[in-house]
Write a protein that holds these residues in place. Structure first.
Motif, PDB file in Angstrom:
ATOM      1  N   ILE A  79       0.907  -1.237  -0.225  1.00  0.00           N
ATOM      2  CA  ILE A  79      -0.094   0.002  -0.310  1.00  0.00           C
ATOM      3  C   ILE A  79       0.686   1.147  -0.364  1.00  0.00           C
ATOM      4  O   ILE A  79       0.514   2.133  -0.868  1.00  0.00           O
ATOM      5  N   THR A  80       2.571   1.652   0.838  1.00  0.00           N
ATOM      6  CA  THR A  80       2.628   2.808   1.241  1.00  0.00           C
ATOM      7  C   THR A  80       3.604   2.865  -0.419  1.00  0.00           C
ATOM      8  O   THR A  80       3.672   3.645  -0.591  1.00  0.00           O
ATOM      9  N   GLY A  81       4.109   1.190  -0.596  1.00  0.00           N
ATOM     10  CA  GLY A  81       4.575   1.324  -2.285  1.00  0.00           C
ATOM     11  C   GLY A  81       3.695   2.363  -3.231  1.00  0.00           C
ATOM     12  O   GLY A  81       4.634   2.682  -4.052  1.00  0.00           O
ATOM     13  N   ILE A  82       2.777   1.630  -3.643  1.00  0.00           N
ATOM     14  CA  ILE A  82       2.138   2.818  -4.374  1.00  0.00           C
ATOM     15  C   ILE A  82       1.510   4.026  -4.188  1.00  0.00           C
ATOM     16  O   ILE A  82       1.869   4.301  -5.341  1.00  0.00           O
ATOM     17  N   PHE A  83       1.113   3.708  -3.122  1.00  0.00           N
ATOM     18  CA  PHE A  83       0.458   5.151  -3.250  1.00  0.00           C
ATOM     19  C   PHE A  83       1.835   6.017  -3.365  1.00  0.00           C
ATOM     20  O   PHE A  83       1.849   7.454  -3.881  1.00  0.00           O
ATOM     21  N   SER A  84       3.061   5.539  -2.894  1.00  0.00           N
ATOM     22  CA  SER A  84       4.086   6.966  -2.875  1.00  0.00           C
ATOM     23  C   SER A  84       4.475   6.668  -4.253  1.00  0.00           C
ATOM     24  O   SER A  84       4.896   8.184  -4.632  1.00  0.00           O
ATOM     25  N   MET A  85       4.113   5.430  -4.931  1.00  0.00           N
ATOM     26  CA  MET A  85       5.293   5.853  -6.260  1.00  0.00           C
ATOM     27  C   MET A  85       3.971   6.823  -7.116  1.00  0.00           C
ATOM     28  O   MET A  85       4.942   6.929  -7.966  1.00  0.00           O
ATOM     29  N   LEU A  86       2.799   6.713  -6.968  1.00  0.00           N
ATOM     30  CA  LEU A  86       1.945   7.684  -7.305  1.00  0.00           C
ATOM     31  C   LEU A  86       2.100   8.323  -7.006  1.00  0.00           C
ATOM     32  O   LEU A  86       1.842  10.288  -7.611  1.00  0.00           O
ATOM     33  N   ASP A  87       1.941   9.084  -5.860  1.00  0.00           N
ATOM     34  CA  ASP A  87       2.432  10.460  -5.549  1.00  0.00           C
ATOM     35  C   ASP A  87       3.289  11.154  -6.305  1.00  0.00           C
ATOM     36  O   ASP A  87       3.055  12.581  -6.518  1.00  0.00           O
ATOM     37  N   ALA A 116      10.283  -0.243   3.287  1.00  0.00           N
ATOM     38  CA  ALA A 116      10.191  -0.990   2.251  1.00  0.00           C
ATOM     39  C   ALA A 116       9.331  -0.560   0.710  1.00  0.00           C
ATOM     40  O   ALA A 116      10.156   0.114  -0.205  1.00  0.00           O
ATOM     41  N   GLY A 117       8.284   0.208   1.279  1.00  0.00           N
ATOM     42  CA  GLY A 117       7.095   1.097   0.480  1.00  0.00           C
ATOM     43  C   GLY A 117       8.269   1.780  -0.444  1.00  0.00           C
ATOM     44  O   GLY A 117       8.213   2.042  -1.561  1.00  0.00           O
ATOM     45  N   MET A 118       8.585   2.312   0.480  1.00  0.00           N
ATOM     46  CA  MET A 118       9.767   4.105   0.321  1.00  0.00           C
ATOM     47  C   MET A 118      10.822   3.604  -0.569  1.00  0.00           C
ATOM     48  O   MET A 118      11.111   4.254  -1.125  1.00  0.00           O
ATOM     49  N   LEU A 119      11.279   2.394  -0.068  1.00  0.00           N
ATOM     50  CA  LEU A 119      12.893   1.747  -0.321  1.00  0.00           C
ATOM     51  C   LEU A 119      12.356   2.041  -2.481  1.00  0.00           C
ATOM     52  O   LEU A 119      13.319   2.426  -3.525  1.00  0.00           O
ATOM     53  N   GLY A 157       0.083   3.548   4.576  1.00  0.00           N
ATOM     54  CA  GLY A 157       0.212   2.222   4.733  1.00  0.00           C
ATOM     55  C   GLY A 157      -0.336   2.270   5.791  1.00  0.00           C
ATOM     56  O   GLY A 157      -0.673   1.243   6.785  1.00  0.00           O
ATOM     57  N   ILE A 158       0.067   3.102   6.809  1.00  0.00           N
ATOM     58  CA  ILE A 158      -0.682   3.036   8.452  1.00  0.00           C
ATOM     59  C   ILE A 158      -1.939   2.723   9.085  1.00  0.00           C
ATOM     60  O   ILE A 158      -2.707   1.849   9.190  1.00  0.00           O
ATOM     61  N   VAL A 159      -2.763   3.501   8.510  1.00  0.00           N
ATOM     62  CA  VAL A 159      -4.587   3.875   8.538  1.00  0.00           C
ATOM     63  C   VAL A 159      -5.133   2.381   8.043  1.00  0.00           C
ATOM     64  O   VAL A 159      -5.614   1.220   8.887  1.00  0.00           O
ATOM     65  N   ILE A 160      -4.300   2.134   7.083  1.00  0.00           N
ATOM     66  CA  ILE A 160      -4.563   0.467   6.154  1.00  0.00           C
ATOM     67  C   ILE A 160      -4.452  -0.654   7.441  1.00  0.00           C
ATOM     68  O   ILE A 160      -5.429  -1.577   7.234  1.00  0.00           O
ATOM     69  N   ALA A 161      -3.095  -0.835   7.491  1.00  0.00           N
ATOM     70  CA  ALA A 161      -2.671  -1.681   8.455  1.00  0.00           C
ATOM     71  C   ALA A 161      -3.490  -1.814  10.293  1.00  0.00           C
ATOM     72  O   ALA A 161      -3.824  -3.023  10.375  1.00  0.00           O
ATOM     73  N   PHE A 162      -3.843  -0.221  10.742  1.00  0.00           N
ATOM     74  CA  PHE A 162      -3.885  -1.075  11.723  1.00  0.00           C
ATOM     75  C   PHE A 162      -5.396  -1.665  11.931  1.00  0.00           C
ATOM     76  O   PHE A 162      -6.598  -1.462  12.202  1.00  0.00           O
ATOM     77  N   LEU A 163      -6.766  -0.265  10.539  1.00  0.00           N
ATOM     78  CA  LEU A 163      -7.638  -0.986  10.813  1.00  0.00           C
ATOM     79  C   LEU A 163      -7.699  -2.340  10.513  1.00  0.00           C
ATOM     80  O   LEU A 163      -8.423  -3.179  10.216  1.00  0.00           O
ATOM     81  N   THR A 164      -7.102  -2.938   9.498  1.00  0.00           N
ATOM     82  CA  THR A 164      -7.196  -4.162   8.941  1.00  0.00           C
ATOM     83  C   THR A 164      -6.776  -5.349   9.771  1.00  0.00           C
ATOM     84  O   THR A 164      -7.953  -6.299  10.391  1.00  0.00           O
ATOM     85  N   VAL A 165      -5.663  -5.500  10.365  1.00  0.00           N
ATOM     86  CA  VAL A 165      -5.416  -5.753  11.770  1.00  0.00           C
ATOM     87  C   VAL A 165      -6.238  -5.669  12.516  1.00  0.00           C
ATOM     88  O   VAL A 165      -7.403  -6.991  13.371  1.00  0.00           O
ATOM     89  N   PHE A 166      -7.413  -4.609  13.261  1.00  0.00           N
ATOM     90  CA  PHE A 166      -8.141  -4.550  14.326  1.00  0.00           C
ATOM     91  C   PHE A 166      -9.544  -5.434  13.739  1.00  0.00           C
ATOM     92  O   PHE A 166      -9.942  -6.310  14.498  1.00  0.00           O
ATOM     93  N   MET A 167      -9.898  -5.345  12.167  1.00  0.00           N
ATOM     94  CA  MET A 167     -11.112  -6.474  11.302  1.00  0.00           C
ATOM     95  C   MET A 167     -10.731  -7.575  11.519  1.00  0.00           C
ATOM     96  O   MET A 167     -11.160  -8.946  12.232  1.00  0.00           O
TER      97      MET A 167
END
Length: 804
Positions: A33-41, A315-318, A351-361
């Protein structure tokens, strides 16, 4: 309660291996998620600079703006810069064709016009020229020299060269210099095509709303307003149909990315927690309440997430840094100001928001099930291994070996696990096939240089003979030389092959009794040599390109789409074997269509019925002439100026010399900007998908440790154990591949048909991609089970059976 909740860190420490697998899964999802969104940005930052370089840094253009309108717009708080652009049309400078215009100095850099020598024209009789046009073999002028300019209205004047500005690739490739007059001098010229007032707005302005407000306040008609849709598309504010189509594709693909990230985390975390249901039940035996067990599982998920997020973000930022570095150092002139280590707040936050929400669910259902396990079942271990009481032999064991049947049964009996595992693999495949649409779009819509793209072109209405062709081919530094004979002929064929689009254009067709028609326009006839026929194969839709067969059978290649002005139009729907009748000096000649070509890499100077390609021998036979109208040259070294000077000195004033190297380089830069990130997206998805499959299989096998130990205890050999686990893994993967490939192919077709139709992106069934997906998935599955099986077989049977 606190005593039990405090067990979470110690519990995780005691089960490092299972915890590590869950943490890797979360980290991979965050990286995706971080990699795709960062690369898009970051891609949008690079693409914005590229678009500004190609189309200019303005958002709004007002046609024939009055002084009052310009004053009101200039003084708006949301306007950053503005300036006038006057298009004075075609003209001649020292009897050489040129393009004439004027641009306010304050807005010149917005339009990529930069003075590199002298000064900007201010006086009425001052002009500014492109650098290439001042060279010896063109105008041969310098700062302070006087030149004679003729305008479209036949007025003439003498002007002083006050400045020289940077070369513009398109103008240089066309061999037509751009000449800028001063704004005061341009106001005295009556000729001209259009006067524009260009406006650049500040960042974070809602441009569509502001434009509507300007039109309302100043009562400006819609036909006087133009938008720089290329730039608006990059910053996400275009309402153009094509841009909206791309936005929709992006939204669909990134929704799939988010779903894939959620499923990846949920799948592995669910397996990891469910495997420890017995341990949670034992906590019930020593007094833990259901509420405490739920909170313990959730706290475990929180700790795993906090440990995994930094790894995933790094890893995503790399991945983003790698893409940025490639572009920054490849084209330092354009992208040099972009920081190498761009930090994308959007990517990291996602990446952070999706990770927390997903692990919570992902922890909710396992926590509830863990809390419901009774102490008796936990102590007996009945939640782990359930022996079927059925005495009947299963259907699968009747037709397959026992270990193979058991492997399939293990996969399909746990329907939720099968669904999650297969969904994880399927989503990875859907993402891969979906993002490949962007690759198809990139190749179809971006005009990157092809194998047939020349560095130097020469044209002449009088024709270029074989002696010149031979002389040019012997110049040191020339790699490939190829020529084309061009002509316009009267051609007809069965009238049913004409498209409705073309019939509407010409407004009526005169038919003959034999099914043919009177051609309302001439057709374009072009000769190709062997090199050009070979290069054209990548655009061949049907038939073949054989010089020998075309000569033997009077064959021609029909071109499906032709440019009329700037619009690509399908004028005729010719098929293989159709007869084409062409008037020649010796009478009508019958030709046979032996191939269908998608399009041409160049366009006719005048509207034509259609275009046909033939061999040099047939062209001479049909048109009665053998001189080339165009000769193209590719250089061994694109920067070999000595070879270019030698080519220039070989031709006279009747030949138009076109240097296309800068334009080609700019086209390659556009292509590379998008290619780096699009291929980056696909590479990230592929890598994360493979790692996810490996991690998921590791977790799945680790969760069956006691079950596999029992199988060994009752006599299953190591080879049978390997087969059973491989078959189970293959069941997950093949189910996921089948679903993923089916939905991925459907997604490709829908995206191209509904959102990329304006770009004429061709779609073919992705057979090669699917075969590659199947092969790679099988290899990854086989690789993923080696390590966990090795670990299990290295332990003693009693140790495995009694493991917690």
């Amino acid at each position: 309660m606190k005593n039990y909740l405090a067990l979470a860190p110690q519990y995780l420490s005691a089960h490092k291996k299972k915890t590590r697998l869950a943490m890797i899964s979360v980290a991979l999802s965050v990286a995706l998620i971080t990699g795709i969104f960062s690369m898009l940005d970051v891609f949008l930052q690079f693409e914005k600079l590229q678009v500004i370089h190609d189309y200019g840094n303005y958002h709004l253009a007002i046609i024939d703006a009055s002084e009052e309108e310009m004053s009101v717009i200039r003084n708006r708080i949301d306007v950053r810069n503005s300036g006038r652009w006057k298009d004075l049309g075609d003209g001649n400078i020292n009897e050489i064709p040129c393009k004439l215009g004027a641009l306010d100095e304050a807005f010149a850099e917005n339009m990529n016009v930069k003075v590199i020598q002298g000064k900007y024209p201010i006086a009425n009789n001052e002009i500014m020229l492109e650098q290439w046009a001042t060279e010896k073999l063109y105008l041969n002028v310098n700062i302070g020299d006087r030149v004679k300019i003729s305008f479209a209205d036949n007025n003439q004047g003498e002007f002083i060269v006050s400045g020289i500005y940077n070369d513009l690739g398109n103008m240089k490739a066309a061999g037509v210099p751009g000449v800028f007059l001063s704004m005061s001098g341009a106001s005295e010229i009556t000729s001209g095509k259009m006067n524009l007032y260009l406006v650049e707005f500040k960042e974070k302005v809602n441009i569509n709303q502001v434009v509507s407000d300007i039109k309302r306040v100043l009562n400006i008609a819609d036909d006087r307003v133009e938008l720089n849709n290329h730039l608006l598309a990059v910053i996400g504010q275009s309402t153009h149909k094509a841009a909206v189509g791309l936005y929709t594709i992006g939204a669909i693909l990134f929704c799939i990315v988010l779903v894939a990230g959620v499923v990846m985390i949920y799948n592995t975390f669910n397996i990891s927690v469910m495997d420890r249901v017995r341990q949670f039940g034992l906590l019930r035996c020593v007094g833990a309440s259901q509420s405490q067990i739920k909170k313990l599982v959730k706290r475990e998920g929180l700790i795993i997430t906090l440990r995994a997020i930094p790894l995933g973000i790094l890893a995503g930022m790399l991945m983003t840094f790698i893409c940025s570095a490639i572009l920054k150092y490849y084209n330092n002139t354009l992208f040099g100001e972009i920081p190498l280590f761009s930090i994308s707040i959007t990517g990291i936050s996602s990446g952070i928001v999706i990770a927390f929400l997903t692990v919570f669910m992902a922890s909710l259902l396992p926590a509830q099930k863990a809390a419901r396990v009774s102490p008796v079942n936990a102590v007996m271990g009945s939640n782990h291994i359930k022996i079927s009481k059925r005495k009947k032999k299963g259907f699968l064991t009747k037709i397959l070996h026992a270990e193979i049947a058991m492997g399939i049964n293990n996969a399909i009996m746990k329907k939720k696990t099968l669904f999650l595992m297969s969904s994880s693999i399927a989503l990875s495949i859907i993402m891969f096939l979906g993002f490949n649409v962007l690759i198809d779009f990139m190749y179809a819509s971006l005009k990157t240089t092809k194998p047939y793209t020349p560095d130097i072109s020469m044209t002449s209405e009088q024709g270029l003979n074989d002696e010149l062709y031979q002389k040019l081919s012997e110049i040191d530094g020339v790699e490939i030389i190829y020529g084309r004979m061009l002509g316009y002929v009267d051609a007809t064929f069965n009238a049913s092959r004409l498209t409705d689009t073309y019939k509407d254009i010409v407004k009526g067709i005169t038919l003959k009794d034999n099914g043919l028609f009177m051609p309302p326009e001439k057709s374009w006839l072009i000769s190709y040599d062997k090199n050009q026929l070979n290069w054209a194969k990548e655009d061949l839709m049907a038939g073949e390109l054989s010089e020998d067969k075309m000569n033997e059978q009077n064959g021609v290649i029909a071109v499906a789409r032709n440019l009329r002005g700037s619009v690509s139009t399908e004028t005729a729907n010719l098929q293989l074997g159709d007869k084409v009748y062409v008037k020649t000096p010796g009478g009508t000649k019958e030709l046979t269509v032996m191939g269908i070509l998608r399009s041409l890499p160049f366009s006719s100077a005048e509207p034509t019925l259609t275009a046909f390609i033939t061999t040099e021998a047939l062209f001479t036979d049909i048109a009665g002439e053998s001189k080339y109208k165009a000769i193209d040259i590719q250089l061994k070294n694109k920067k070999d100026e000595r070879a270019v000077e030698a080519i220039k000195s070989s031709v006279d004033d009747t030949v138009t010399f076109l240097d296309q190297r800068q334009k080609n380089a700019e086209m390659n830069q556009i292509f590379l900007t998008m290619a780096v990130f699009v291929y980056g997206f696909v590479a990230v998805i592929t890598l994360i998908s493979f790692l996810n499959i490996i991690n998921t299989m590791n977790t799945s096998i680790a969760s069956k440790t006691r079950y596999l130990g029992v199988m060994r205890a009752v006599g299953m050999s190591g080879a049978q154990l390997n087969k059973m686990v491989l078959v189970e893994a293959a069941t997950y993967s093949l189910t996921g591949c089948l679903v993923g490939c089916t939905l991925g192919v459907i997604l490709q077709g829908v995206l191209i048909a509904n959102y990329l139709s304006n770009f004429h992106v061709p779609w073919e069934f992705p057979l090669v991609q699917i075969i590659l997906i199947l092969i790679l998935t099988v290899l990854v599955i086989m690789f993923s089970v080696i390590s966990p099986l090795k670990r299990i077989k290295s332990k003693g049977i009693s140790e495995v059976v009694n493991s917690l």
